[in-house]
Design a protein around this motif. Sequence first.
Motif, mmCIF file in Angstrom:
data_model
loop_
_atom_site.group_PDB
_atom_site.id
_atom_site.type_symbol
_atom_site.label_atom_id
_atom_site.label_comp_id
_atom_site.label_asym_id
_atom_site.label_seq_id
_atom_site.Cartn_x
_atom_site.Cartn_y
_atom_site.Cartn_z
ATOM 1 N N ARG A 10 0.844 -1.192 0.000
ATOM 2 C CA ARG A 10 0.000 0.000 0.000
ATOM 3 C C ARG A 10 0.876 1.238 0.000
ATOM 4 O O ARG A 10 2.009 1.242 0.497
ATOM 5 C CB ARG A 10 -0.861 0.019 1.275
ATOM 6 C CG ARG A 10 -2.091 -0.794 1.179
ATOM 7 C CD ARG A 10 -3.024 -0.592 2.363
ATOM 8 N NE ARG A 10 -2.757 0.584 3.162
ATOM 9 C CZ ARG A 10 -2.408 0.544 4.446
ATOM 10 N NH1 ARG A 10 -2.252 -0.594 5.064
ATOM 11 N NH2 ARG A 10 -2.207 1.647 5.117
ATOM 12 N N ARG A 11 0.331 2.332 -0.529
ATOM 13 C CA ARG A 11 1.054 3.599 -0.531
ATOM 14 C C ARG A 11 1.441 3.990 0.884
ATOM 15 O O ARG A 11 0.621 3.957 1.783
ATOM 16 C CB ARG A 11 0.188 4.694 -1.134
ATOM 17 C CG ARG A 11 -0.008 4.539 -2.602
ATOM 18 C CD ARG A 11 -0.841 5.659 -3.125
ATOM 19 N NE ARG A 11 -0.867 5.563 -4.573
ATOM 20 C CZ ARG A 11 -1.272 6.528 -5.345
ATOM 21 N NH1 ARG A 11 -1.708 7.654 -4.853
ATOM 22 N NH2 ARG A 11 -1.263 6.379 -6.647
ATOM 23 N N GLY A 12 2.699 4.385 1.043
ATOM 24 C CA GLY A 12 3.165 4.875 2.323
ATOM 25 C C GLY A 12 3.510 3.797 3.333
ATOM 26 O O GLY A 12 4.066 4.091 4.382
ATOM 27 N N GLU A 13 3.192 2.552 3.032
ATOM 28 C CA GLU A 13 3.446 1.456 3.960
ATOM 29 C C GLU A 13 4.948 1.270 4.149
ATOM 30 O O GLU A 13 5.726 1.427 3.222
ATOM 31 C CB GLU A 13 2.830 0.184 3.383
ATOM 32 C CG GLU A 13 2.928 -1.009 4.298
ATOM 33 C CD GLU A 13 2.275 -2.224 3.677
ATOM 34 O OE1 GLU A 13 2.976 -3.226 3.487
ATOM 35 O OE2 GLU A 13 1.080 -2.142 3.363
ATOM 36 N N TRP A 54 5.851 10.643 8.641
ATOM 37 C CA TRP A 54 4.568 11.111 8.107
ATOM 38 C C TRP A 54 3.955 12.157 9.038
ATOM 39 O O TRP A 54 3.388 13.151 8.570
ATOM 40 C CB TRP A 54 3.601 9.949 7.898
ATOM 41 C CG TRP A 54 3.917 9.113 6.697
ATOM 42 C CD1 TRP A 54 4.238 7.789 6.693
ATOM 43 C CD2 TRP A 54 3.949 9.518 5.326
ATOM 44 N NE1 TRP A 54 4.463 7.353 5.405
ATOM 45 C CE2 TRP A 54 4.288 8.396 4.546
ATOM 46 C CE3 TRP A 54 3.719 10.730 4.680
ATOM 47 C CZ2 TRP A 54 4.399 8.439 3.161
ATOM 48 C CZ3 TRP A 54 3.825 10.782 3.299
ATOM 49 C CH2 TRP A 54 4.164 9.644 2.563
ATOM 50 N N ARG A 96 3.035 15.903 7.895
ATOM 51 C CA ARG A 96 1.693 16.483 8.056
ATOM 52 C C ARG A 96 1.742 17.790 8.844
ATOM 53 O O ARG A 96 1.099 18.770 8.478
ATOM 54 C CB ARG A 96 0.760 15.488 8.759
ATOM 55 C CG ARG A 96 0.244 14.389 7.857
ATOM 56 C CD ARG A 96 -0.859 13.590 8.543
ATOM 57 N NE ARG A 96 -0.427 12.958 9.787
ATOM 58 C CZ ARG A 96 0.162 11.771 9.863
ATOM 59 N NH1 ARG A 96 0.390 11.064 8.765
ATOM 60 N NH2 ARG A 96 0.516 11.275 11.022
ATOM 61 N N HIS A 112 4.939 7.029 -1.412
ATOM 62 C CA HIS A 112 3.550 7.314 -1.786
ATOM 63 C C HIS A 112 3.203 6.665 -3.130
ATOM 64 O O HIS A 112 2.096 6.162 -3.307
ATOM 65 C CB HIS A 112 3.325 8.825 -1.866
ATOM 66 C CG HIS A 112 2.033 9.198 -2.512
ATOM 67 N ND1 HIS A 112 0.832 9.165 -1.836
ATOM 68 C CD2 HIS A 112 1.746 9.572 -3.782
ATOM 69 C CE1 HIS A 112 -0.141 9.519 -2.659
ATOM 70 N NE2 HIS A 112 0.381 9.765 -3.843
ATOM 71 N N GLY A 172 -2.064 13.618 -0.723
ATOM 72 C CA GLY A 172 -1.945 12.163 -0.668
ATOM 73 C C GLY A 172 -2.666 11.567 0.530
ATOM 74 O O GLY A 172 -3.310 12.274 1.307
ATOM 75 N N SER A 173 -2.537 10.278 0.672
ATOM 76 C CA SER A 173 -3.225 9.549 1.742
ATOM 77 C C SER A 173 -2.782 10.020 3.125
ATOM 78 O O SER A 173 -3.507 9.840 4.094
ATOM 79 C CB SER A 173 -2.983 8.051 1.595
ATOM 80 O OG SER A 173 -1.595 7.777 1.651
ATOM 81 N N GLU A 174 -1.625 10.619 3.222
ATOM 82 C CA GLU A 174 -1.126 11.108 4.505
ATOM 83 C C GLU A 174 -1.422 12.595 4.715
ATOM 84 O O GLU A 174 -0.848 13.239 5.578
ATOM 85 C CB GLU A 174 0.377 10.840 4.619
ATOM 86 C CG GLU A 174 0.729 9.373 4.676
ATOM 87 C CD GLU A 174 0.246 8.687 5.954
ATOM 88 O OE1 GLU A 174 0.103 9.354 6.993
ATOM 89 O OE2 GLU A 174 0.024 7.461 5.899
ATOM 90 N N GLN A 175 -2.302 13.154 3.885
ATOM 91 C CA GLN A 175 -2.744 14.550 4.010
ATOM 92 C C GLN A 175 -1.625 15.560 3.766
ATOM 93 O O GLN A 175 -1.582 16.622 4.381
ATOM 94 C CB GLN A 175 -3.407 14.795 5.377
ATOM 95 C CG GLN A 175 -4.610 13.903 5.625
ATOM 96 C CD GLN A 175 -5.656 14.034 4.521
ATOM 97 O OE1 GLN A 175 -6.094 15.127 4.218
ATOM 98 N NE2 GLN A 175 -6.006 12.928 3.894
#
Length: 173
Positions: free
Chosen positions: A3-6, A13, A17, A40, A102-105
Amino acid sequence: MRRRGEGVDPKLWAAARSVSRRLTLEHIPHALIGGLAVSHYGYPRATRDVDLLVSPEAMATLTGRPTTIGFTDLEGDVEIDYMITDEWEPFLESAIEAAKIGSEQVPVIPLGALVYLKLASPRRKDRQDVIELIRGGIRVAEVKKYLEREIVEDPDSDILAEFELCVREADEP
């Protein structure tokens, strides 16, 4: 495929943020680059810092004076590296503006621009990032079109040739 960022240290992260929220509140356009951006896009790898790309004007706002070089700051115990766009790469300022949350804002630089930055770097690790992104399934044709469109003004650039070499190397067993 991961997964992205895994696989990336969560404190990186969290620092990304936090800094991104502050920059956004100050109306400073920015985009995540470096190892976290590579993660990402599907290739998690070890990194110890957060890399952000900003324009020279944004850097002047951050530092309080005009500058042509980036600088390093700390967010807690995480190193934040601010890098600036160069005048001969105006498409990178457009890439900052086009960055998607992205998924991590955190806004992440578009993939084509990330690949460009990686290939423009002299570090072997950056070239390997591109190879691993290709192996991970990025849309090679889209990245190639981006590079062809954006680096057309620099006939001395070997970025496109370097990308083609990475594509060939990624296809090797």
